[in-house]
Design an enzyme around this catalytic site. Structure first.
Site, PDB file in Angstrom:
ATOM      1  N   TYR A 114      13.423  -2.906  -5.468  1.00 41.64           N
ATOM      2  CA  TYR A 114      12.081  -2.880  -6.243  1.00 41.64           C
ATOM      3  C   TYR A 114      11.156  -2.211  -6.095  1.00 41.64           C
ATOM      4  O   TYR A 114      10.553  -1.641  -7.195  1.00 41.64           O
ATOM      5  CB  TYR A 114      11.918  -4.642  -6.399  1.00 41.64           C
ATOM      6  CG  TYR A 114      10.656  -4.851  -7.117  1.00 41.64           C
ATOM      7  CD1 TYR A 114      10.487  -4.982  -8.589  1.00 41.64           C
ATOM      8  CD2 TYR A 114       9.265  -5.188  -6.418  1.00 41.64           C
ATOM      9  CE1 TYR A 114       9.279  -5.163  -9.052  1.00 41.64           C
ATOM     10  CE2 TYR A 114       8.252  -5.373  -7.044  1.00 41.64           C
ATOM     11  CZ  TYR A 114       8.254  -5.324  -8.426  1.00 41.64           C
ATOM     12  OH  TYR A 114       7.042  -5.709  -9.251  1.00 41.64           O
ATOM     13  N   GLY A 164       0.178   0.493  -4.903  1.00 38.74           N
ATOM     14  CA  GLY A 164      -1.140  -0.175  -4.895  1.00 38.74           C
ATOM     15  C   GLY A 164      -2.067   0.149  -5.862  1.00 38.74           C
ATOM     16  O   GLY A 164      -2.502   1.495  -6.070  1.00 38.74           O
ATOM     17  N   CYS A 184       0.868  -1.089  -0.016  1.00 40.34           N
ATOM     18  CA  CYS A 184       0.055  -0.040  -0.011  1.00 40.34           C
ATOM     19  C   CYS A 184       1.001   1.370  -0.010  1.00 40.34           C
ATOM     20  O   CYS A 184       2.181   1.130   0.440  1.00 40.34           O
ATOM     21  CB  CYS A 184      -1.007   0.265   1.236  1.00 40.34           C
ATOM     22  SG  CYS A 184      -2.152  -1.101   1.407  1.00 40.34           S
ATOM     23  N   ASN A 191      -0.342   0.839   5.669  1.00 41.58           N
ATOM     24  CA  ASN A 191       0.675   0.045   4.860  1.00 41.58           C
ATOM     25  C   ASN A 191       1.485  -0.754   5.690  1.00 41.58           C
ATOM     26  O   ASN A 191       2.164  -0.191   6.735  1.00 41.58           O
ATOM     27  CB  ASN A 191       1.699   1.334   4.260  1.00 41.58           C
ATOM     28  CG  ASN A 191       2.790   0.627   3.418  1.00 41.58           C
ATOM     29  OD1 ASN A 191       3.843   0.951   3.219  1.00 41.58           O
ATOM     30  ND2 ASN A 191       2.565  -0.701   2.980  1.00 41.58           N
ATOM     31  N   GLY A 192       1.411  -2.070   5.367  1.00 43.59           N
ATOM     32  CA  GLY A 192       2.009  -3.168   6.061  1.00 43.59           C
ATOM     33  C   GLY A 192       1.247  -4.451   6.638  1.00 43.59           C
ATOM     34  O   GLY A 192      -0.013  -4.227   6.191  1.00 43.59           O
TER      35      GLY A 192
END
Ligand code: SF4
Length: 503
Positions: A282, A32, A5, A106-107
């Site tokens: 990445y 996302g 996210c 996020n996570g």
């Protein structure tokens, strides 16, 4: 692999915060693509707009212009727990307290099941780990007025001088902060949260610092016009905010009319940071800065070290678009082999439906990539990519290059073999699907049909990032998890429901 996210938050009286949030989310779209949303507060009312799809699908000019306010949070989602469906789109909202609150995450948490059980929640009550945190916070926020006993009146500072922020006296209550102080010590795993209530913007980073979160400032340092929180620095750039600093692991920052406050009450013990190393390899945009280092230059350095570590005689170095390209540049620079394009990526590729099977995967690769035959025919090619998950994409790429006339194909990977799943919010398959989990480099080379294969060592990967004081999670490379993973999670990893589409 998919990122979990992107999160964004802004507190800026007098500015079009919904527009700023739209722009911030647009810069974080790569994190996302399943859903997008924002919550905007005008000091009295919080309005949430969210839906499935890309940022530009969910929001248009009319929607954004209908969201007045002086603070906002936003979210782009890729599901790693919880299904890819509307009810899991974020921000999550709870109508409690004075005007409610909203949360973006996020996570992935590692103790969701235990927390839900401890709170006496029946299965299915919460849809995801983010929903669970919202629920735990909601149960700790007292009822709203006429009872204002939990609130105090405060003269708001310079930042609330603008339009839409209330005039001078405003009621400020600290119920959300207090609830966070109670709930955050219970939560384990990876989390960067942005939250808002009627008058506060809050940012929180987990004590291990697995997922990134940074703070930016709108306006000059001597007269700030607002504050911004974002997963990555390009989201600050796009809204014209100056980078201030990364939020520390275990830190909570609160932004309101009085400015920015910071505390680490929920995680007083400082732990060495463990930022996900794949942000550098990445996930993060190449123009992002993490640990004070630009991601693109770190990726180029990975390629240089890869060239030193695994040289080969060849005629052309090419990166697999797009994340393999900076490392290919570095490999070429160090080796002296010309760098060029061997594959063209369709810029307009969006969500493509896939079905299982090698043939369908080949088609997926062909939709995305097409060879430049004149650059390939008769040449010995070094192909540089960032990682190998199942190996199916690389296999299809190698087949494409050989069919286009490559004399030799040598594959170089700018990270070590990916052998373990991620429990912290990155969608890496279980070990039985990871080609490096059970196979040697030689076996993988044979499977991919390459003339040679080499991975960058972990030592060289860290050296390439070259950030003093930086610490990393590399659990998917080493199996050494910095936050303990409960046994039940290892055996039955919470995953998104099978996706019918992929980006
Ligand atoms: Fe990142 Fe791998 Fe750690 Fe997950 S396990 S946070 S992907 S380094």
């Amino acid at each position: 692999m998919k990122e979990a996210c992107g999160v964004f938050g802004v507190y800026a009286p007098g500015k079009a915060v919904a527009q700023l949030t739209f722009d911030g989310l647009y810069a974080l779209q790569h994190r996302g693509q399943e859903s997008a949303g924002m919550a905007v507060s005008d000091g009295e009312t919080i309005t949430v707009v969210k839906d499935m799809g890309l940022v530009t699908t969910v929001f248009d000019e009319r929607t954004v212009s209908c969201l007045p306010g002086h603070l906002a949070i936003g979210h782009t989602r890729y599901s790693t727990t919880g299904a890819s469906e509307w009810r899991n789109a974020q921000p999550v909202f709870r109508a409690v307290g004075r005007a409610g609150f909203a949360l973006g995450h996020n996570g992935n948490l590692t103790n969701t099941a235990r927390l839900a059980e401890a709170a006496g929640m029946l299965p299915g009550v919460v849809a995801s780990d983010s929903d669970l945190v919202a629920e735990l916070l909601a149960t700790r926020i007292p009822p709203p007025p006429g009872d204002r006993s939990g609130a105090h009146t405060d003269l708001e500072g310079d930042l609330d001088g603008g339009a839409g922020a209330g005039d001078g006296l405003a009621v400020v209550d600290d119920a959300l902060e207090d609830a966070l102080r109670e709930v955050l010590p219970l939560v384990e795993g990876a989390f960067s949260f942005v939250l808002l209530d009627a008058s506060h913007l809050v940012g929180v980073r987990d004590p291990t610092g697995l997922r990134p979160l940074c703070l930016g400032r709108l306006g000059p340092p001597e007269a700030p016009e607002g504050w911004v929180l974002a997963s990555e620095t390009p989201a600050l750039d796009i809204v014209g905010a100056a980078f201030v600093r990364e939020i520390d692991p275990g830190e909570m920052v609160i932004v309101d009319g009085k400015g920015v406050r910071s505390e680490r009450l929920f995680a007083p013990e400082r732990i060495d940071p463990h930022l996900c190393i794949f942000e550098f390899v990445y996930f993060a945009r190449p123009d992002s800065r993490l640990f004070g280092r630009e991601v693109h230059s770190a990726r180029r350095r990975m390629g240089e070290l890869l060239a030193e570590q695994a040289p080969v005689a060849a005629d052309l170095v090419m990166g697999v678009p797009e994340s393999g390209v900076p490392a290919a540049e570095g490999y070429a620079r160090k080796s002296g082999i010309p760098h060029g394009q061997g594959l063209v990526k369709n810029r307009y590729i969006g969500r493509t439906f896939i079905t299982p099977g090698q043939e369908a995967r080949d088609l997926g690769v062909r939709r995305k990539l097409n060879p430049l035959r004149d650059n390939i025919v008769g040449r010995r090619i070094v192909v540089v990519d960032d990682s190998i998950v199942r190996g199916t994409t690389q296999r299809a790429v190698v087949r494409m290059l050989r069919e286009a006339g490559a004399a030799e194909v040598h594959l170089r990977i700018s990270s070590p073999p990916l052998s373990w799943p991620c429990f912290y919010g990155i969608d890496i398959p279980d070990r039985d699907e990871l080609v490096a989990a059970e196979h040697s480099v030689e076996e993988i080379a044979a499977f991919l049909n390459v003339d040679s294969l080499a991975y960058l060592s972990l030592e060289n990967l860290v050296a390439a990032i070259d950030s003093p004081g930086a610490g990393f999670c590399a659990a998917c490379l080493t199996g050494d998890y910095p936050v303990p993973v409960p046994v039940e999670m290892r055996s039955g990893r919470p995953r998104a429901e099978p996706a019918t589409a992929t980006a």
